[in-house]
Design an enzyme around this catalytic site. Structure first.
Site, PDB file in Angstrom:
ATOM      1  N   ASP A  84      20.979  16.523 -18.551  1.00 19.40           N
ATOM      2  CA  ASP A  84      21.016  16.587 -17.019  1.00 19.40           C
ATOM      3  C   ASP A  84      22.137  15.583 -16.669  1.00 19.40           C
ATOM      4  OD1 ASP A  84      20.486  17.276 -14.459  1.00 19.40           O
ATOM      5  OD2 ASP A  84      18.401  16.897 -14.539  1.00 19.40           O
ATOM      6  N   HIS A 120      29.312  17.498 -11.552  1.00 19.70           N
ATOM      7  CA  HIS A 120      28.017  17.178 -11.437  1.00 19.70           C
ATOM      8  C   HIS A 120      27.345  17.166 -12.735  1.00 19.70           C
ATOM      9  CE1 HIS A 120      27.878  16.518  -7.096  1.00 19.70           C
ATOM     10  NE2 HIS A 120      29.096  17.104  -7.188  1.00 19.70           N
TER      11      HIS A 120
HETATM   12  P1  ADQ Z   1      20.343  19.680 -10.067  1.00 22.56           P
HETATM   13  O1  ADQ Z   1      20.399  20.512 -11.374  1.00 22.56           O
HETATM   14  O2  ADQ Z   1      20.111  20.627  -8.973  1.00 22.56           O
HETATM   15  O3  ADQ Z   1      21.706  19.073  -9.643  1.00 22.56           O
HETATM   16  P2  ADQ Z   1      18.733  17.350  -9.532  1.00 22.56           P
HETATM   17  O4  ADQ Z   1      19.745  16.249  -9.493  1.00 22.56           O
HETATM   18  O5  ADQ Z   1      17.616  17.023  -9.930  1.00 22.56           O
HETATM   19  O6  ADQ Z   1      19.219  18.714 -10.155  1.00 22.56           O
HETATM   20  O7  ADQ Z   1      18.534  17.738  -7.893  1.00 22.56           O
HETATM   21  C1  ADQ Z   1      17.817  18.708  -7.525  1.00 22.56           C
HETATM   22  C2  ADQ Z   1      17.501  18.485  -5.951  1.00 22.56           C
HETATM   23  O8  ADQ Z   1      17.025  19.600  -5.451  1.00 22.56           O
HETATM   24  C3  ADQ Z   1      16.700  17.229  -5.509  1.00 22.56           C
HETATM   25  O9  ADQ Z   1      17.225  16.421  -4.424  1.00 22.56           O
HETATM   26  C4  ADQ Z   1      15.389  17.760  -5.321  1.00 22.56           C
HETATM   27  O10 ADQ Z   1      14.686  17.142  -4.457  1.00 22.56           O
HETATM   28  C5  ADQ Z   1      15.805  19.134  -4.817  1.00 22.56           C
HETATM   29  N1  ADQ Z   1      14.779  20.035  -5.241  1.00 22.56           N
HETATM   30  C6  ADQ Z   1      14.116  20.460  -6.283  1.00 22.56           C
HETATM   31  N2  ADQ Z   1      13.207  21.272  -6.388  1.00 22.56           N
HETATM   32  C7  ADQ Z   1      12.906  21.496  -5.151  1.00 22.56           C
HETATM   33  C8  ADQ Z   1      11.873  22.101  -4.335  1.00 22.56           C
HETATM   34  N3  ADQ Z   1      11.132  23.045  -5.077  1.00 22.56           N
HETATM   35  N4  ADQ Z   1      11.879  22.042  -3.052  1.00 22.56           N
HETATM   36  C9  ADQ Z   1      12.784  21.271  -2.580  1.00 22.56           C
HETATM   37  N5  ADQ Z   1      13.878  20.806  -3.006  1.00 22.56           N
HETATM   38  C10 ADQ Z   1      13.678  20.797  -4.406  1.00 22.56           C
HETATM   39  C11 ADQ Z   1      23.078  19.092 -10.128  1.00 22.56           C
HETATM   40  C12 ADQ Z   1      22.949  18.507 -11.638  1.00 22.56           C
HETATM   41  C13 ADQ Z   1      22.510  17.210 -11.827  1.00 22.56           C
HETATM   42  C14 ADQ Z   1      23.065  16.192 -10.625  1.00 22.56           C
HETATM   43  C15 ADQ Z   1      22.984  16.950  -9.228  1.00 22.56           C
HETATM   44  C16 ADQ Z   1      23.788  15.914  -8.416  1.00 22.56           C
HETATM   45  O11 ADQ Z   1      22.365  19.370 -12.580  1.00 22.56           O
HETATM   46  O12 ADQ Z   1      22.237  16.650 -13.095  1.00 22.56           O
HETATM   47  O13 ADQ Z   1      22.221  14.954 -10.634  1.00 22.56           O
HETATM   48  O14 ADQ Z   1      23.893  18.131  -9.508  1.00 22.56           O
HETATM   49  O15 ADQ Z   1      25.148  15.611  -8.984  1.00 22.56           O
END
Ligand code: ADQ
Length: 452
Positions: A354, A158
């Site tokens: 990311d 990921h």
């Molecule tokens: P993350 O580093 O966690 O994921 P991201 O892809 O942005 O980053 O996903 C975060 C998820 O958590 C989103 O669905 C978001 O809505 C949710 N989230 C974030 N803050 C929140 C909050 N305060 N309250 C509720 N929900 C919240 C890792 C990798 C990424 C990759 C994903 C998926 O680092 O690059 O995109 O996995 O593969």
């Protein structure tokens, strides 16, 4: 159809399954809404002293059985906090200076992967297909093969994968890559990651490039858009809207992690306030950043540093009736978040690196098609190649962030609609469901031949 076995470090708690704050859990939950019988195996999130392998707890919800195990405090520290999050995470996000290697942590990481394999193997059935997720479990397939497991095993990473010139700085780089050859198929988020990983595996003797594929993860845009529409009418969005008095809102949503470029982003916003004073007392920037990995030293430092930066910017620019930055460090229910995205005029998504970044895709899905907001996106996010109609910025350049924010805040509705239509088509093409289907189809095709 055989059973799908998913393995990830963390398996979300049943009571929290509808609001996970992390990309892997969100992506997989969306992908698992089909009717295939599934076993999801991993750590329960609990720690417990033990002198033998744990017995998994089983918990079935619909077609998915969750099999979870605790870790001992020693395993948790060496495998999770240290090798996964203080060594592999910074390395894979190109932050070699933050990598803090110790051989004992590598040994603990290998040992936990072998323990996962020993506990999982007896739960497997003959027709299972195994899909392992993320950097915590690079050596798992090799450990399963050593126990005689012959099922197809795929892996999805990921997070980004760096080039060989960087990855080789990890002392056990070759041992880790050698273990990864036991996977039949490895998926990564972008073409760049695929090239980097393939270059590393080729150095280790892999010969078939089709075993590394770029397979970008998506969201479920239809249901997310519905959630945003519903939440828009709810009390939380109403209260936020009323507090803004018809003035514009910029939103940022990230786990509190140094890869997300929060400090740099606040500097960009500060530059907006310095260089474009017409926004004073009008614009509000809401940053939601739930605390993550609070036990890792680097994350504690980051939290302190952000508290200071935000305090300084608010102190310098606030008026008695205006606060430039509102900052929340707790998670928000996904539905409420969807409504906040819909209300926001601009999303500011500027990670330094990311894997993908699902927040960018969620923001697009949540918009009102008649009057969509604008997305400011780091060109170093894995989502950037797909979402290139966003306002792409270099997250290290605070002036570029300020210019993009100003452009976004002043952009005409027609231009916002033009860009949004293209972005929206993109996120509807590659969804969480299509990502899982495409990967598993490719895994079914690519049975390991033992030659490559
Ligand atoms: P993350 O580093 O966690 O994921 P991201 O892809 O942005 O980053 O996903 C975060 C998820 O958590 C989103 O669905 C978001 O809505 C949710 N989230 C974030 N803050 C929140 C909050 N305060 N309250 C509720 N929900 C919240 C890792 C990798 C990424 C990759 C994903 C998926 O680092 O690059 O995109 O996995 O593969």
């Amino acid at each position: 159809m055989g059973r799908l076995v998913i393995v990830s470090n963390r398996v979300p708690d049943p009571r929290e399954r509808n609001k996970p704050a992390g990309g892997l859990a969100v992506g997989l939950a969306d992908a698992l809404r089909g009717d295939q019988s599934t076993l999801w195996f991993g750590w329960s999130g609990r720690q417990m002293e033990a002198d033998a392998d744990p017995v998994p707890s089983l918990d079935t919800h619909g077609t998915v059985t969750y099999a979870t195990i605790p870790l001992t405090p020693t395993q948790h520290r060496g495998y999770y906090q240290r090798f996964s999050n203080a060594i592999l995470w910074p390395l894979c996000h190109y932050r070699l200076g933050l990598m803090d290697y110790a051989r004992a942590d590598w040994q603990q990481y290998l040992e936990v992967n072998r323990m996962f394999a020993r506990v999982l193997a007896p739960l497997l059935k003959p027709d299972d297909i195994i899909w392992v997720h993320d950097y915590h479990l690079f050596p798992l397939a090799q450990a399963l093969r050593e126990l005689g497991v012959t099922a197809p095993i795929g892996f999805f990473l990921h997070i980004p994968f760096p080039p060989w010139s960087l990855f080789r700085a990890l002392p056990p780089a070759t041992a880790l890559l050698d273990d990864m050859k036991a996977y039949d198929l490895i998926g990564v988020q972008t073409e760049e990651d695929a090239q980097n990983l393939w270059e590393c595996l080729r150095v280790e003797g892999m010969t078939d490039p089709s075993r590394v594929v770029a397979c970008p993860i998506g969201i479920d845009p239809v249901s997310f858009s519905e959630e945003a529409r519903d939440a828009f009418e709810g009390p939380e969005v109403r209260r936020l809207r009323e507090s803004l008095h018809d003035e514009p809102l910029i939103i940022g949503v990230d786990r509190l992690d140094y890869s997300k470029g929060l400090e740099e982003r606040f500097h960009g916003y500060e530059k907006l306030l310095i260089r474009y004073p017409e926004h004073h007392r009008h614009v509000t920037y809401l940053q939601v950043a739930p605390v993550s990995r609070g036990e890792v030293e680097e994350y504690r430092l980051l939290r302190r540093q952000l508290d200071e930066t935000i305090g300084r910017i608010n102190g310098a620019f606030a008026a008695y009736d205006w606060t430039p930055i509102r900052y929340l460090t707790r998670p928000i229910a996904r539905q409420t978040l969807a409504g906040f995205y819909r209300l926001a005029d601009v999303a500011l998504v500027t990670p330094l690196r990311d894997g993908m970044n699902l927040v960018a895709k969620e923001y697009v899905a949540a918009q009102n098609p008649d009057n969509p907001g604008a997305l400011v996106l780091s060109h170093l996010a894995g989502a950037a190649p797909e979402l290139d109609e966003a306002l792409l910025v270099n997250p290290h350049d605070s002036d570029a962030i300020a210019d993009a924010l100003h452009l976004a805040l002043t952009m005409k509705k027609e231009e916002r609609r033009r860009r949004w239509n293209i972005l929206n088509n993109e996120i509807r093409n590659t969804t969480a469901g299509s990502w899982a289907r495409d990967f598993l189809k490719a895994l079914n095709r690519t049975r390991k031949t033992g030659t490559g």
